[in-house]
Each structure stands twice: as structure tokens, then as C-alpha cells.
Design an enzyme around this catalytic site. Structure first.
Site, PDB file in Angstrom:
ATOM      1  N   GLU A  50      -7.614  35.180   5.040  1.00 56.61           N
ATOM      2  CA  GLU A  50      -6.971  35.869   3.910  1.00 56.61           C
ATOM      3  C   GLU A  50      -6.839  34.931   2.699  1.00 56.61           C
ATOM      4  O   GLU A  50      -7.118  35.316   1.570  1.00 56.61           O
ATOM      5  CB  GLU A  50      -5.597  36.375   4.379  1.00 56.61           C
ATOM      6  CG  GLU A  50      -4.895  37.313   3.425  1.00 56.61           C
ATOM      7  CD  GLU A  50      -3.542  37.779   3.969  1.00 56.61           C
ATOM      8  OE1 GLU A  50      -3.122  37.305   5.059  1.00 56.61           O
ATOM      9  OE2 GLU A  50      -2.894  38.597   3.292  1.00 56.61           O
ATOM     10  N   ASP A  83       2.188  39.138  -4.059  1.00 56.21           N
ATOM     11  CA  ASP A  83       3.564  39.451  -3.695  1.00 56.21           C
ATOM     12  C   ASP A  83       4.629  38.398  -4.008  1.00 56.21           C
ATOM     13  O   ASP A  83       5.660  38.706  -4.573  1.00 56.21           O
ATOM     14  CB  ASP A  83       3.625  39.793  -2.207  1.00 56.21           C
ATOM     15  CG  ASP A  83       2.560  40.812  -1.826  1.00 56.21           C
ATOM     16  OD1 ASP A  83       1.979  41.449  -2.722  1.00 56.21           O
ATOM     17  OD2 ASP A  83       2.307  40.969  -0.622  1.00 56.21           O
TER      18      ASP A  83
HETATM   19  C1  9WN Z   1       2.114  44.121   1.231  1.00 60.79           C
HETATM   20  C2  9WN Z   1      -3.222  43.893   2.530  1.00 60.79           C
HETATM   21  C3  9WN Z   1      -2.187  43.393   1.550  1.00 60.79           C
HETATM   22  C4  9WN Z   1      -2.790  43.052   0.177  1.00 60.79           C
HETATM   23  C5  9WN Z   1      -1.796  42.323  -0.723  1.00 60.79           C
HETATM   24  C6  9WN Z   1      -1.256  41.112   0.054  1.00 60.79           C
HETATM   25  C7  9WN Z   1      -0.607  41.570   1.355  1.00 60.79           C
HETATM   26  C8  9WN Z   1       1.226  43.148   2.012  1.00 60.79           C
HETATM   27  C9  9WN Z   1       2.104  42.345   2.944  1.00 60.79           C
HETATM   28  O1  9WN Z   1      -1.563  42.254   2.128  1.00 60.79           O
HETATM   29  O2  9WN Z   1       0.524  42.360   1.034  1.00 60.79           O
HETATM   30  O3  9WN Z   1       1.316  44.987   0.484  1.00 60.79           O
HETATM   31  O4  9WN Z   1       2.651  42.942   3.873  1.00 60.79           O
HETATM   32  O5  9WN Z   1       2.240  41.135   2.781  1.00 60.79           O
HETATM   33  O6  9WN Z   1      -0.365  40.390  -0.724  1.00 60.79           O
HETATM   34  O7  9WN Z   1      -2.413  41.919  -1.906  1.00 60.79           O
HETATM   35  O8  9WN Z   1      -3.208  44.216  -0.444  1.00 60.79           O
HETATM   36  O9  9WN Z   1      -4.276  42.969   2.619  1.00 60.79           O
END
Ligand code: 9WN
Length: 426
Positions: free
Chosen positions: A394, A165
Site C-alpha cells: 500500500e 486520511d
Molecule cells: C478509509 C482503501 C482506502 C483508500 C484510502 C486510504 C485507506 C481507509 C482506511 O484505504 O483509507 O477510507 O480504513 O484507512 O487512506 O485512500 O481509498 O484502499
């Protein structure tokens, strides 16, 4: 408890009857590429869960084949995530599921190679065959609606689609968005209350404003087309590598299940023929994203420089060059999300420096497929050791050598658990 049992417990904890949440509190719904990685890990001990995970994900597929990045199952009782189901409002699209609320953007298409893994591990062939058709429909959406100049390379329209992101590779694009477009956007974040030390480990409010600006622009266009002068249109080497890897796998699965694979073979050939033209930089000997709006590569040092090894896209001499770059990176044993030498590197902040298990897992798989066994085994061992030492988080500080120093972001993180199980099994 050993690390494999710890990881299995986390997958049990996060299982929600028909899918798995990425992490308690922080991510309370079903995420697209997370579900793929999770199913891969569950295929060993819980094959039924693995199949159900992907079936549930595809139950939210849109009529045009599109597969959303979040499915908001049971959203009425879950308030810990923003942007919410109502903020996204998938009902603006005539194609969206009327049963399951979702976002209107997608995520890297991991499902094809996950299906290959399921078939290899003896899971139900009939259910795999049904999923095969749904995955093909998703790929048809990608090639029909995201194909850049018919190159076989597909575009992403939002940084959340990359899964990485707030990576530094998106900084220039975000800096080009005029401030007046997003400065007044109002919102209340939830993520910052769900993790420790969020000011150092999560994106900033100013970043969120721009993410929401893009979201609102796409929503105005019913998530169907990019508006004119839309700032985020990128060919991402990670997204495209994953699509290629999935297509390679779907061809094998299709042949084994007597499906027609000609269409995928044709797309795959185009993608491979064009891959290096857009992504390979022969001067720097690295892969970079390609920014469609300015017609240039985004020349930054980050994990995506290496990911094409996952689908064995580079020739072996290119792989040796790539690996040399990695070895020079301040003695790090694992691949950080951004090189410490790159402007904007932050060791604790999300996709701006920390180590992520899914990225190292992809490189490990790739190196092993090239027969670079010593490097592959070392990468695998070091990834497992990191998770043993710092917890099933994470993401992780690339420079932390201190035992018991926790990782960052969501604790009990599902894809970390699932991919560590896969590493242990192989
Ligand atoms: C937005 C769920 C997701 C991953 C992404 C990670 C994070 C979300 C957020 O979490 O993104 O999709 O709200 O930050 O960057 O890769 O799929 O684990």
C-alpha cells in the site's frame, strides 16, 4: 515472475466477480477512488472487468448523484473492517440506495479521467456513454452541494474524503476539536489486526476517535449538510485537481460521443479561474489546502503541494519552481506523502511520510503532459523499481534502500498493482 505478471496476479486475486477489493483482509469492500485506479489498470488486459468495476461502483450511486466512498457488498460475511455498514447506516439518508449499503461521504472523483482512458483504449462505447451520464450526475452533486461560494472549487467534509486520511495537513483542524467531544467515543478497530506493526504504520486510536466524531456529526445531519460549527470544511487541492482532470477528460469523451458538454465546460472554467486564488501561495511557490473555517491556507509541505501538475493547472514557469522544491528534498527520488522537513513527518506512518504509488503516478502523468520527459521517465522508472524491490504494498518508506525490505500497510494492494501496469504500458 516479472513485475507486470505479479501485478496482474494481484488484480486477479482481489477480483470479486463484479468489483475489486483494495487489499485482502484490510479492505474487504469496494472503495470509490481505488476502483477508478484499478479499472484504469484492468482496461489493458481485462476490459470487461474495467467496465464492470465502474458500473458496480455507480450501482451504489445515491438519488441525488452522490457517490459513496465505500460500498459494503456482501457485508454479512465480512467482519474485518471498521467502521462497518451498520455504524455508517446510510439508510438515514432519503437519497441512499436501498439495495447497497454504503458510507455517507465520498472520495476524489477520478472516474472522469478513467472513462477517458477507457475510451482511448477502445472499450465499449455504449457502456462508456451510460457511465458518462452517471459521472455527470455525480459532478452535479459536487457542484450543487459542495461548491464553495460558487467558485467552482468543491469542499470536503471529512479527512477520509481526501483519501489522505492522517496527513499532517489535517492536524491543526483535529487539534481544534475540543477533547470532550470525542474522548468517550467507544469502538473496536479491525485494521490494527490486519497489518504488521500497526502502531507505527496506521493512525492512532485518538485519531480514530476524531474521525468517528466527524462521522457521527455528519450522520446526525443525514450526510446531507454540514452541521453548524462543524470543524472539517476544507478545499483540498488534490480533490479539486482530480475533479478538474476528470472534467477535462469528460469534455473530450462527451465531444466524441456527441454529448452536451457545455455545463462541464462552464464549471471547469470557474474552477480554473479560482484555483490559484485559493491554493497557490506565491511567497512559498507551492499549492496548499484552504481551510474554510478559518479562511486561511494550511501551509504545510506535503505531496498535495505538487499534485496540480496532474491537470496541467500551473503555468510552465510555476512547474519549474515546484520541481525545484522537490529536488531539494534530501535527495529523494520519489515524492513522499509529507516532506521529511515538515513537523509531524513519520517515515512509516500511512499518509504522514511514506511514498504512495497513486500520488507519484499523478505527478508522472503531469510531468509527461508538460513535455518534461527526463523527469517523467525517471519518476516512472523509480516507482516501478521501488515496487519491484519492496513488493506490491500500500505504501513505502521513502528512505529505505534495502532490497527486500517490505512496504507497509496492505500487501497485494490493488491500486499499486494497477498503476504499475499502466506505467509499464506507457
Ligand atoms: C478509509 C482503501 C482506502 C483508500 C484510502 C486510504 C485507506 C481507509 C482506511 O484505504 O483509507 O477510507 O480504513 O484507512 O487512506 O485512500 O481509498 O484502499
Amino acid at each position: 515472475m516479472d513485475i507486470e505478471a505479479t501485478c496482474q496476479n494481484i488484480l486477479d486475486l482481489n477480483w470479486q466477480e463484479k468489483f475489486t477489493i483494495p487489499a485482502p483482509g484490510l479492505y474487504p469492500f469496494q472503495w470509490n477512488w481505488d476502483s477508478g485506479f484499478i479499472a484504469l489498470g484492468n482496461a489493458y488486459n481485462y476490459p470487461e472487468r474495467a467496465l464492470l468495476e465502474i458500473e458496480t461502483l455507480f450501482s451504489g450511486q445515491w438519488k441525488n448523484g452522490f457517490l459513496p466512498h465505500i460500498l459494503f457488498h456482501n457485508f454479512e460475511s465480512k467482519q474485518s473492517y471498521f467502521p462497518s455498514a451498520s455504524y455508517w447506516d446510510s439508510s438515514v439518508s432519503e437519497y441512499a440506495s436501498t439495495q447497497i449499503k454504503s458510507t455517507g461521504i465520498t472520495q476524489p472523483p477520478v472516474h472522469g479521467f478513467v472513462l477517458g482512458h477507457m475510451l482511448k483504449n477502445g472499450l465499449d462505447r455504449k457502456r462508456i456513454a451510460d457511465l458518462f451520464d452517471k459521472i455527470i450526475n455525480y459532478h452535479k452533486y459536487l457542484y450543487n452541494c459542495r461548491n464553495y461560494k460558487d467558485t467552482g472549487l468543491v469542499a470536503i467534509w471529512h479527512n477520509w474524503e481526501s483519501g489522505m486520511d492522517n496527513s499532517v495537513v489535517w492536524d491543526d483542524i483535529f487539534n481544534r476539536i475540543p477533547k470532550e467531544n470525542y474522548i468517550d467515543i467507544q469502538f473496536q478497530r479491525k485494521d490494527v489486526h490486519e497489518v504488521e506493526n500497526s502502531s507505527e504504520t496506521r493512525p492512532e486510536d485518538n485519531d480514530y476517535k476524531r474521525y468517528l466524531f466527524l462521522l457521527n456529526e455528519l450522520k446526525k445531519n443525514k450526510y446531507d449538510k454540514v452541521p453548524e460549527n462543524y470543524p472539517f470544511q476544507v478545499l483540498c487541492p488534490v480533490f479539486n485537481t482530480i475533479l478538474i482532470k476528470s472534467n477535462q477528460s469528460l469534455i473530450k469523451v462527451g465531444k466524441e460521443l456527441n454529448k452536451d458538454t457545455l455545463w462541464i465546460e462552464h464549471q471547469l472554467e470557474k474552477s480554473l479561474n479560482n484555483f490559484d486564488n485559493y491554493f497557490w501561495n506565491s511567497k512559498d511557490e507551492l499549492y496548499y489546502p484552504y481551510d474554510i473555517n478559518i479562511g486561511k491556507q494550511v501551509c504545510k509541505h506535503y505531496i498535495g503541494n505538487f499534485i496540480p501538475v496532474f491537470a496541467q493547472i500551473p503555468e510552465i514557469n510555476q512547474v519549474h519552481k515546484l520541481m525545484k522544491k522537490w529536488n531539494t528534498e534530501k535527495g529523494l527520488t520519489l515524492f513522499p506523502s509529507v516532506s521529511p522537513e515538515e513537523k509531524g513527518f513519520q517515515r512509516k506512518n500511512y499518509w504522514r511520510g511514506p511514498v504512495w504509488v497513486n500520488m507519484n503516478w499523478m505527478i508522472w502523468k503531469g510531468l509527461a503532459a508538460y513535455g518534461l520527459n527526463d523527469q517523467a521517465i525517471k519518476l516512472k522508472k523509480d516507482t516501478i523499481t521501488m515496487v519491484k524491490n519492496h513488493g506490491v504494498y500500500e505504501y513505502f518508506d521513502p528512505f529505505s534502500n534495502t532490497f527486500n525490505d517490505p512496504g507497509y500497510g496492505g500487501s497485494d494492494f490493488s491500486w499499486t498493482a494497477a498503476l504499475i501496469i499502466d506505467m509499464i504500458k506507457n
